[in-house]
Design a protein around this motif. Sequence first.
Motif, PDB file in Angstrom:
ATOM      1  N   VAL A   1      71.676  33.198  24.766  1.00 23.56           N
ATOM      2  CA  VAL A   1      70.574  34.156  24.545  1.00 23.56           C
ATOM      3  C   VAL A   1      69.728  33.710  23.360  1.00 23.56           C
ATOM      4  N   TYR A   2      70.384  33.321  22.277  1.00 19.95           N
ATOM      5  CA  TYR A   2      69.655  32.892  21.075  1.00 19.95           C
ATOM      6  C   TYR A   2      68.800  31.653  21.356  1.00 19.95           C
TER       7      TYR A   2
ATOM      8  N   THR B   1      67.647  30.670  24.240  1.00 24.50           N
ATOM      9  CA  THR B   1      66.555  31.059  25.128  1.00 24.50           C
ATOM     10  C   THR B   1      65.410  31.681  24.327  1.00 24.50           C
ATOM     11  N   ILE B   2      65.746  32.533  23.375  1.00 27.87           N
ATOM     12  CA  ILE B   2      64.727  33.166  22.533  1.00 27.87           C
ATOM     13  C   ILE B   2      63.947  32.111  21.755  1.00 27.87           C
ATOM     14  N   GLN B   3      64.656  31.117  21.213  1.00 26.86           N
ATOM     15  CA  GLN B   3      63.988  30.038  20.480  1.00 26.86           C
ATOM     16  C   GLN B   3      63.008  29.289  21.382  1.00 26.86           C
TER      17      GLN B   3
ATOM     18  N   GLN C   1      59.939  31.479  22.198  1.00 22.93           N
ATOM     19  CA  GLN C   1      59.060  31.579  21.024  1.00 22.93           C
ATOM     20  C   GLN C   1      58.198  30.328  20.889  1.00 22.93           C
TER      21      GLN C   1
ATOM     22  N   LEU D   1      57.227  34.807  23.778  1.00 22.66           N
ATOM     23  CA  LEU D   1      57.970  35.846  23.071  1.00 22.66           C
ATOM     24  C   LEU D   1      57.615  35.773  21.590  1.00 22.66           C
TER      25      LEU D   1
ATOM     26  N   ASN E   1      71.326  35.697  33.740  1.00 20.52           N
ATOM     27  CA  ASN E   1      70.567  34.880  32.794  1.00 20.52           C
ATOM     28  C   ASN E   1      70.379  33.455  33.310  1.00 20.52           C
TER      29      ASN E   1
ATOM     30  N   PHE F   1      64.752  42.504  27.678  1.00 15.50           N
ATOM     31  CA  PHE F   1      66.190  42.376  27.449  1.00 15.50           C
ATOM     32  C   PHE F   1      66.861  43.679  27.900  1.00 15.50           C
TER      33      PHE F   1
ATOM     34  N   ILE G   1      68.443  38.784  30.482  1.00 13.48           N
ATOM     35  CA  ILE G   1      67.078  38.356  30.201  1.00 13.48           C
ATOM     36  C   ILE G   1      66.290  38.427  31.502  1.00 13.48           C
TER      37      ILE G   1
END
Length: 224
Positions: free
Chosen positions: A61-62, A64-66, A69, A74, A164, A198, A209
């Motif tokens: 998850v982390y 994917t967020i990076q 961004q 995001l 995910n 989320f 996600i």
Amino acid sequence: DTKWQKKFDALVRQCRKDNKGGAGGEGSKKGKRRRGKKSSSTPASADTLIMEAKKEIARGVYTTIQALQKNGALKFNELPFGSEELTFQHRFKEFSKVQTPAMLSYAQYKDLKLKELPSRTLLGMAYKGFESAKIIIAAATSRVSVVPSDLLQCQQLLKVAKGNSLSLMWIQKIINSPPPGNPKQKTNQELLGHEISFDFSVQKSYPLIKLLKKKKKNNKKKKK
């Protein structure tokens, strides 16, 4: 690959062997050595495997967020007070009481250097993490030590990992198959045309996600 990736690759390989009934069936020397050492031949407990699966999902998850961004799909508001290290220490303070698996230190977190990697690489790492979690969860459910509450938790985590993985496949498809013209710009526009959400309805700590198509606003003025 980073150190944690190599560690979990080894764990996934061991889980696969456990699911097939264990290694050393051909009577190899390595198999005999493993039988002689109780510590190396004893399979991990269901609780340990569940914790490792959670770790894989959290990192997925982390990561994917990076990646999102980096593509501008995001965005988060920056914290007006404090530092990144202080925020990290506060958020992971409770995990310092857990001995297995060991908590990730801030130095290790900085050593990952995820922000320096391209988004495609990050998405590949995240996808690999979710797929590894699925294998680890399958190994956990096969343990004799597993209890009904653990089975329910495994079902929830498995649904998150599968969901995910599918979401990342769609995101990777958008990035890897850009339309003609200016590929980078149009790929970002395609991602920006979706809403990243989320969903914690399946598991309260590990989200699904979701990639949802944004509804186009109708700005046409009505004719008088």
